[in-house]
Enzyme design. Structure first.
Site, PDB file in Angstrom:
ATOM      1  N   GLU A  84       0.815  -1.220   0.000  1.00 22.96           N
ATOM      2  CA  GLU A  84       0.000   0.000   0.000  1.00 22.96           C
ATOM      3  C   GLU A  84       0.848   1.271   0.000  1.00 22.96           C
ATOM      4  O   GLU A  84       0.359   2.355  -0.336  1.00 22.96           O
ATOM      5  CB  GLU A  84      -0.938   0.002   1.208  1.00 22.96           C
ATOM      6  CG  GLU A  84      -2.062  -1.024   1.136  1.00 22.96           C
ATOM      7  CD  GLU A  84      -3.098  -0.717   0.072  1.00 22.96           C
ATOM      8  OE1 GLU A  84      -3.086   0.402  -0.472  1.00 22.96           O
ATOM      9  OE2 GLU A  84      -3.915  -1.600  -0.231  1.00 22.96           O
ATOM     10  N   GLU A 115       7.782 -21.418   8.540  1.00 22.94           N
ATOM     11  CA  GLU A 115       8.001 -20.515   9.675  1.00 22.94           C
ATOM     12  C   GLU A 115       8.956 -21.095  10.708  1.00 22.94           C
ATOM     13  O   GLU A 115       9.477 -20.378  11.557  1.00 22.94           O
ATOM     14  CB  GLU A 115       6.677 -20.160  10.340  1.00 22.94           C
ATOM     15  CG  GLU A 115       6.040 -21.274  11.156  1.00 22.94           C
ATOM     16  CD  GLU A 115       4.844 -20.761  11.947  1.00 22.94           C
ATOM     17  OE1 GLU A 115       4.967 -20.684  13.176  1.00 22.94           O
ATOM     18  OE2 GLU A 115       3.814 -20.425  11.345  1.00 22.94           O
TER      19      GLU A 115
END
Length: 297
Positions: A84, A115
């Site tokens: 963004e 992860e």
């Protein structure tokens, strides 16, 4: 075996023990009440968020980057916030970067084991050519994700600045960061589902970090996003409206200067406020380090 029992994010919420017996309305009210706690929890962390923003501004001024790293929801939120920044503040996609354990595929599907790898976090930063001018922000609701720890430890080796964001107090990743942020939102509405309150807290904090650091490098005039990129019809019209709001000019004047400035909102504003042509406006902005206010002196 990993002991998660001490983590707030893994505890059962006393308020929602009978969740499966609630009506839709009852569940909605309960969930909304839990969500109300998030902003107050973030408020408690403001003193620890401030130095992260200052460090990001420093990194940008040195030509460095802000790099978000996380797994699962934490990683996705980092990627979202980074993406963004490009249309909102007109920065290159390389200035604020979001990395997620498992790569792009992990944005939509779980990548098993990604992860849990210290080495993967390290390697992702090596592939990004991490430098000492960069700031790495490791995001992990649990506060113990190996991918994030591996990344922070590599950042330390390189001499890059290190920050962390966790939704548990006394988090493991805090030990690997210079600027740790810990937010205690209490147990989740749905036990262990950290995409809920924890994810909301992380999003609020990432909003703060990216937005206020961009203010710090001249991407905002008053409260207007003057470096917005007009990539569609809506943003073209918003750009003209921003010019009008910044200069009190008419729609026609805003449109004229917008076109003369080659759709550069900030430049059009400077042209109107200082009554100059495009080339002179560009020179003024360079001398002002991109701050519109500083072109008015």
């Amino acid at each position: 075996m990993i002991d998660l029992s001490t983590l707030t994010t893994e505890r059962r919420n006393d308020e929602t023990f009978n969740l499966d017996q609630m009506t839709v309305k009852e569940a909605l009210v309960k969930m909304n009440n839990e969500d109300k706690k998030v902003a107050y929890a973030v408020e408690e962390a403001l003193p620890n968020i401030e130095p992260v923003i200052s460090s990001a501004i420093e990194a940008f001024n040195k030509g460095g980057r802000l790099i978000y790293m996380g797994a699962g929801t934490s990683g996705r939120l980092g990627v979202l916030d980074a993406a963004e920044c490009v249309p909102t503040f007109g920065v290159p996609a390389t200035q604020v970067v979001g990395l997620i354990a498992g790569g792009d595929k992990a944005m939509t599907v779980a990548v098993e084991g990604a992860e849990d790898s210290l080495e993967l976090g390290r390697q992702d930063l090596i592939d990004l050519n991490l430098s000492e001018n960069d700031l790495v922000l490791g995001i992990a609701a649990s506060g113990r994700t190996p991918y994030v720890i591996g990344a922070l430890d590599y950042a330390k080796e390189i001499g890059a600045k290190r920050a962390s964001l966790s939704c548990n107090l006394n988090a493991e990743i805090s030990k690997h960061a210079e600027f740790p942020i810990e937010v205690d939102c209490g147990p989740e509405f749905l036990t262990g589902s950290t995409r809920l309150k924890s994810g909301t807290a992380q999003k609020l904090i990432l909003n703060m970090i990216s937005t206020i650091s961009m203010i710090g490098i001249g991407k905002v005039y008053n409260n207007l996003m003057v470096d917005v990129k007009p990539t569609n019809e809506k943003l073209v019209e918003r750009s003209k409206r921003i010019i009008m709001q910044a200069t009190d000019c008419t729609y026609e004047e805003a449109e004229e200067k917008f076109n003369e400035a080659n759709q550069d909102v900030k430049l059009a504003i400077v042209m109107l406020l200082t009554d100059c042509a495009a080339e002179e406006g560009k020179t003024k902005l360079v001398k002002a380090n991109g701050f519109v206010k500083n072109t008015l002196n």
